[in-house]
Enzyme design. Structure first.
Site, mmCIF file in Angstrom:
data_model
loop_
_atom_site.group_PDB
_atom_site.id
_atom_site.type_symbol
_atom_site.label_atom_id
_atom_site.label_comp_id
_atom_site.label_asym_id
_atom_site.label_seq_id
_atom_site.Cartn_x
_atom_site.Cartn_y
_atom_site.Cartn_z
ATOM 1 N N CYS B 30 -4.837 44.945 60.101
ATOM 2 C CA CYS B 30 -5.616 44.180 59.136
ATOM 3 C C CYS B 30 -6.216 42.931 59.781
ATOM 4 C CB CYS B 30 -4.716 43.831 57.958
ATOM 5 S SG CYS B 30 -5.198 42.398 57.008
ATOM 6 N N CYS B 33 -5.724 39.557 58.190
ATOM 7 C CA CYS B 33 -4.335 39.122 58.432
ATOM 8 C C CYS B 33 -4.242 38.427 59.796
ATOM 9 C CB CYS B 33 -3.374 40.307 58.419
ATOM 10 S SG CYS B 33 -3.337 41.205 56.853
#
Lengths: 314, 128
Positions: B30, B33
């Site tokens: 991600c 993230c």
């Protein structure tokens, strides 16, 4: 209260391909550029998986890797970075003033490369279901919908890439697009259209996402623009990939903009309406919006800044 | 190390302890993230009195399922064993500071059981 910080000859706002290319050129011209890179340093490429169309990388490169190289190259020639968002600007006279919270920086020239951000559907049912099946990042959240039917809204390269990516884990992917053809490049569109797990609902848009009461996405009411018909399509997730809007709120009323909010530059140049302030990359480009065109315009902005500084004896 | 990984085995112990614990739900694939991680580390370093945990949704699927995590990053705040905040999207330095301050000062005795306390929005979360 403002705390005056150092003065710079070239101050760059933003650090995507445009800002960092401007930094590389300005640094090599010995202008010691100062780059306020932003909390989302690196820009949109930081959330792009494979970059297959940046020249020089025949094997593809990930967005974050590419931006790391850009940044290293800019740093190598003496670019100074600060990781923060600009909060206020004053371009009414030279030197220009740029604030990060309480810290004020002054500069003889400014290069604006703040880029663009993903756009949302802006329908009422969208926000309450964010994190509950509504997402703008298929790569991040696709894994939470393994084996489910999912929807993706959009018709550009991002929508195609995400649709193809999602077929790797989801039962089916339905693309909802408001026109009768994709805006995506042919190679990306064909990849999606030839994928047996992808179907397309043309000329349509999502009117409402269900089900707020249940606290999760169960599907969406899709309206066809040509027939006016509304149908409910079952799905566990809605991925939004409908393009971008420029990050120009800092410059409202100061820099000239097109009706769509993108910065207006003198055609064929990075010059804004304020002499000494230049714009490059996606913040002023709603036509091409590529990493390589952004980098190219960043180069032009740095060369123009250099010329401007020389002409004004800075 | 100012942040720490939470697993199924350490989760009950971590949230049971009194005080504030933040949880960053993330995964290696991600990108937002990855962008959020250094901001989270930086804010964590300023608050030695607050615990900043991370849960890898890939290696801890049961925890992610139990908390119905369907978007990452999701930031969660637990105080004295009670979830007082959970919102998807990465957060910037300042808003995250605001959230930590709010959570630290929050008087739990004024929050009813099963209720999420009202909180002034710390700022806009970023998608993508």
């Amino acid at each position: 209260m403002s705390t005056p910080k150092a003065h710079h000859r070239v101050l760059i706002i933003g650090s995507g391909p445009a800002g960092l290319t401007a930094a590389i050129y300005a640094a090599r011209a010995n202008l010691k550029p100062f780059c306020i890179e932003g909390w989302s340093a690196g820009g949109q490429l930081m959330i792009t998986n494979d970059v297959e169309n940046y020249p020089g990388f025949p094997e593809a490169v990930t967005g974050p890797e590419l931006m790391k190289k850009f940044r290293e190259q800019a740093a190598r020639f003496g670019t100074e970075f600060v990781t923060a968002d600009v909060t206020k600007i004053d371009f009414s006279q030279r030197p220009f003033k740029v604030w990060v919270e309480e810290d004020m920086y002054t500069a003889d020239s400014v290069i604006v490369s703040t880029g663009a951000s993903a756009r949302w559907l802006e329908i009422e049912s969208e926000k309450p279901l964010m994190g509950r099946g509504v997402s703008a990042c298929a790569v991040c959240d696709g894994a939470f919908f393994k084996g489910e039917d999912v929807l993706i809204v959009g018709g550009g390269d991002t929508a195609m890439e995400e649709a193809n990516y999602l077929t790797g884990m989801c039962k089916s992917v339905t693309i909802i697009h408001r026109r009768d053809s994709f805006r995506a490049s042919k190679i990306m569109a064909d990849r999606a259209l030839n994928n047996p797990k992808i179907r397309v609902i043309w000329d349509s848009a999502i009117e409402e996402i269900k089900d707020i009461e249940a606290g999760k996405v169960t599907g969406a009411v899709v309206k066809n623009f040509k027939t006016g018909a509304k149908t409910f399509v079952e799905a566990g997730a809605v991925f939004v990939a409908i393009g971008h809007e420029p990050n120009t709120s800092l410059f409202k009323g100061v820099l000239d903009m097109h009706d769509n909010g993108y910065l207006r530059t003198k055609p064929g140049t990075p010059q804004t309406n304020i002499e000494g302030v230049f714009a490059c990359g996606d913040v002023q480009d709603f036509t091409y919006r590529q990493a390589v065109t952004a980098a190219g315009s960043g180069c032009s902005a740095a060369l123009e800044a250099e010329r401007f500084l020389a002409a004004h004896g800075h | 190390m100012t942040t720490f990984e939470i697993t199924e085995a350490t989760f009950p112990e971590t949230v049971k302890q009194p005080g504030v614990v933040l949880i960053d739900w993330w995964a290696p694939w991600c990108a937002p993230c990855r962008m959020f991680a250094p901001i989270y580390e930086k804010v964590a370093a300023r608050h030695p009195d607050v615990r900043f945990g991370k849960i890898d949704t890939e290696s801890q699927p049961l925890l992610a399922a139990a908390f119905q995590i369907r978007s990452i990053p999701t930031l969660m705040v637990v105080k004295d064993g009670k979830v007082i905040f959970a919102e998807p999207g990465m957060m910037q330095d300042r808003p995250l500071e605001g959230l930590v301050k709010w959570a630290t000062e929050l008087d739990l005795s004024k929050v009813g059981a099963g209720e999420m306390p009202a909180r002034p929005r710390p700022g806009t979360a970023l998608g993508r």
